[in-house]
Design a protein around this motif. Structure first.
Motif, short mmCIF file in Angstrom:
data_model
loop_
_atom_site.label_atom_id
_atom_site.label_comp_id
_atom_site.label_asym_id
_atom_site.label_seq_id
_atom_site.Cartn_x
_atom_site.Cartn_y
_atom_site.Cartn_z
N VAL B 6 38.31 33.68 41.89
CA VAL B 6 38.63 34.57 42.99
C VAL B 6 37.92 34.09 44.25
O VAL B 6 36.94 33.35 44.18
CB VAL B 6 38.24 36.04 42.67
N SER B 7 38.46 34.50 45.38
CA SER B 7 37.86 34.13 46.66
C SER B 7 36.89 35.23 47.08
O SER B 7 37.26 36.40 47.19
CB SER B 7 38.97 33.98 47.70
N VAL B 8 35.63 34.84 47.28
CA VAL B 8 34.60 35.79 47.72
C VAL B 8 33.96 35.21 48.97
O VAL B 8 33.30 34.17 48.91
CB VAL B 8 33.53 36.02 46.62
N GLY B 9 34.19 35.86 50.10
CA GLY B 9 33.66 35.37 51.38
C GLY B 9 34.13 33.96 51.68
O GLY B 9 33.36 33.16 52.22
N GLY B 10 35.37 33.65 51.29
CA GLY B 10 35.92 32.32 51.56
C GLY B 10 35.54 31.27 50.54
O GLY B 10 35.99 30.13 50.64
N ARG B 11 34.68 31.63 49.56
CA ARG B 11 34.27 30.67 48.52
C ARG B 11 35.00 30.97 47.22
O ARG B 11 35.25 32.12 46.89
CB ARG B 11 32.76 30.74 48.28
N ALA B 12 35.31 29.91 46.46
CA ALA B 12 35.91 30.06 45.14
C ALA B 12 34.82 30.37 44.13
O ALA B 12 33.84 29.62 44.01
CB ALA B 12 36.64 28.78 44.75
N VAL B 13 34.96 31.49 43.43
CA VAL B 13 33.96 31.90 42.43
C VAL B 13 34.67 32.18 41.11
O VAL B 13 35.72 32.83 41.09
CB VAL B 13 33.22 33.18 42.91
N ALA B 45 41.00 42.07 44.24
CA ALA B 45 40.57 40.67 44.11
C ALA B 45 41.59 39.73 44.75
O ALA B 45 42.80 39.99 44.72
CB ALA B 45 40.40 40.32 42.63
N VAL B 46 41.09 38.67 45.35
CA VAL B 46 41.95 37.61 45.91
C VAL B 46 41.97 36.47 44.89
O VAL B 46 40.97 35.77 44.71
CB VAL B 46 41.41 37.13 47.27
N TRP B 47 43.11 36.30 44.23
CA TRP B 47 43.22 35.38 43.09
C TRP B 47 43.50 33.96 43.57
O TRP B 47 44.43 33.73 44.33
CB TRP B 47 44.34 35.84 42.15
N LEU B 48 42.73 33.02 43.05
CA LEU B 48 42.95 31.59 43.31
C LEU B 48 43.58 30.96 42.07
O LEU B 48 43.57 31.58 40.99
CB LEU B 48 41.63 30.91 43.65
#
Lengths: 256, 256
Positions: B6-13, B45-48
């Motif tokens: 997921v994207s958290v503050g622009g980072r992939a986590v 959630a923002v899914w990557l």
């Protein structure tokens, strides 16, 4: 400047290549301005592929004499293909010929553009500026498989079939050089590196109409001439102004 | 277990997907046993794409009815192709149809194997054990380009043409499931996921005869049926026991 990746205690470390040493860097010079952590001697360095791309682009028919030799027609637009990272290997590492390979097993000497910026809808000038530097590739190919198979999966992407290196040269007019292919020290081919149907920037303009190209991506530019290689040989690709990529050829199962 | 990025503050986590939350992890569950650093709500959630592979393998003709429909012959051995990482996008992100695309623009619903171990010369059983988990892919294809071009570079690898997700499911008998393709809520295709000419383990046995497959590599398994998609549509691929991959379709230049 020349940048490489070397193996230090089993880890891949970026390096800046100097006269007698390789300065070990804290990170990738493509992403920032790393600091120097130490040095190793250049003559004992273990060279890795200088970059592992997110996308590995490769051009097929791009030199008029190669297209004529292949009996193909000259492309009217720059179309790109792909190779696979598992096949990458570094300068001085062996090209392993699979025991099952029959028929022509060949080296293809290629110029490689290493991308340094994220680009999309690039102009020719933006494409030119997006190149971080240049390295050398050998697009090793098993022709019988290439003709038998629906894809290039094993003919061009078996392990060790993509030597790349020895380093990335950032200060060279890459299209004004000469590519030379040597087998066991004998010249087997030499051609003007820039004698291409479409140059790397033409390709990047076309690719980025639909695709985002990222820092660290590589674009292999095709070959004019090839030569057969066999276990026991040493194959060298030299591009003037960049360096020499040298690899021994071994038969699968006979690796030392 | 279900793992996502997921994207958290622009980072992939990396995350572990629970009933109402996604637990944020300190690293990749493929490489080790990460600890939980926090949570985000699952519904926002923002899914990557759940993984970005080193090599992106894709199978073409692998379902008998699709092969018949394409007028092709049933392959007598498992041959693999490639897709490109730039095209990956996550669950709920738009598929962007390039303004230049004419003719059939289609979704292909696919099972995806995510590799968890380094394998070479794998037996069928070793191949089976090498799979970390399963996710869902949509092999979006622009057919006119596919037929016009020498390679699949833009027909299958333009940006956003490879939605993958929403997560990796580690506990499912993936070949005993049903794949369902829905357009704007209507079922357009449904087929037994495992009704393949060659299964994922057959492919891995064949690939690893010549190629080292690495943790994080993905293998897309092909589709039995496809459907046309157009800007304004929402396309969903469901595989029972894994989840639903949903993506809106937008026209290039009209992105919000």
């Amino acid at each position: 400047m020349r940048y490489a990746r070397v193996s230090v205690g089993g880890r891949a470390v970026w390096g800046r290549v100097r006269e007698t040493d390789v300065e070990l860097l804290s990170g990738s010079p493509i992403d920032g301005d790393p600091c120097v952590l130490g040095t190793v001697r250049r003559d004992t360095a273990v060279w890795l592929p200088p970059v592992v791309p997110s996308v590995f682009y490769a051009v097929g028919l791009n030199y008029p004499r190669h297209i004529e030799h292949a009996g193909a027609t000259v492309p009217d637009r720059p179309e790109v293909g792909y190779r696979a990272n598992n096949a990458l290997t570094g300068h001085r590492s062996p090209i392993v010929k699979p025991a099952e390979v029959e028929g022509r097993f060949e080296a293809e000497p290629e110029l490689v553009a290493v991308i340094g910026r994220t680009i999309r809808h690039a102009t020719y000038e933006e494409a030119r500026k997006s190149v971080f530097g240049w390295t050398i590739g050998n697009d090793v190919s098993a022709r019988t498989w290439q003709h038998q198979d629906r894809t290039f999966w094993r003919s061009k992407n078996s392990d060790t079939f993509k030597p790349m290196g020895p380093w990335i040269e950032t200060d060279v007019d890459a299209l004004a050089q000469t590519t030379t292919l040597r087998l066991n020290g004998e010249i087997r081919a030499a051609f003007p590196t820039g004698d291409m149907v479409f140059d790397p920037f033409d390709y990047l303009v076309e690719i980025t109409r639909h695709i985002t190209v990222h820092p660290g991506d590589v674009l292999w530019m095709g070959a004019e001439s090839t030569c057969r290689i066999e276990p026991g040989d040493t194959v060298e690709v030299e591009i003037s102004g960049i360096g020499v990529l040298s690899n021994p050829v071994q038969l699968e199962g006979n690796q030392s």
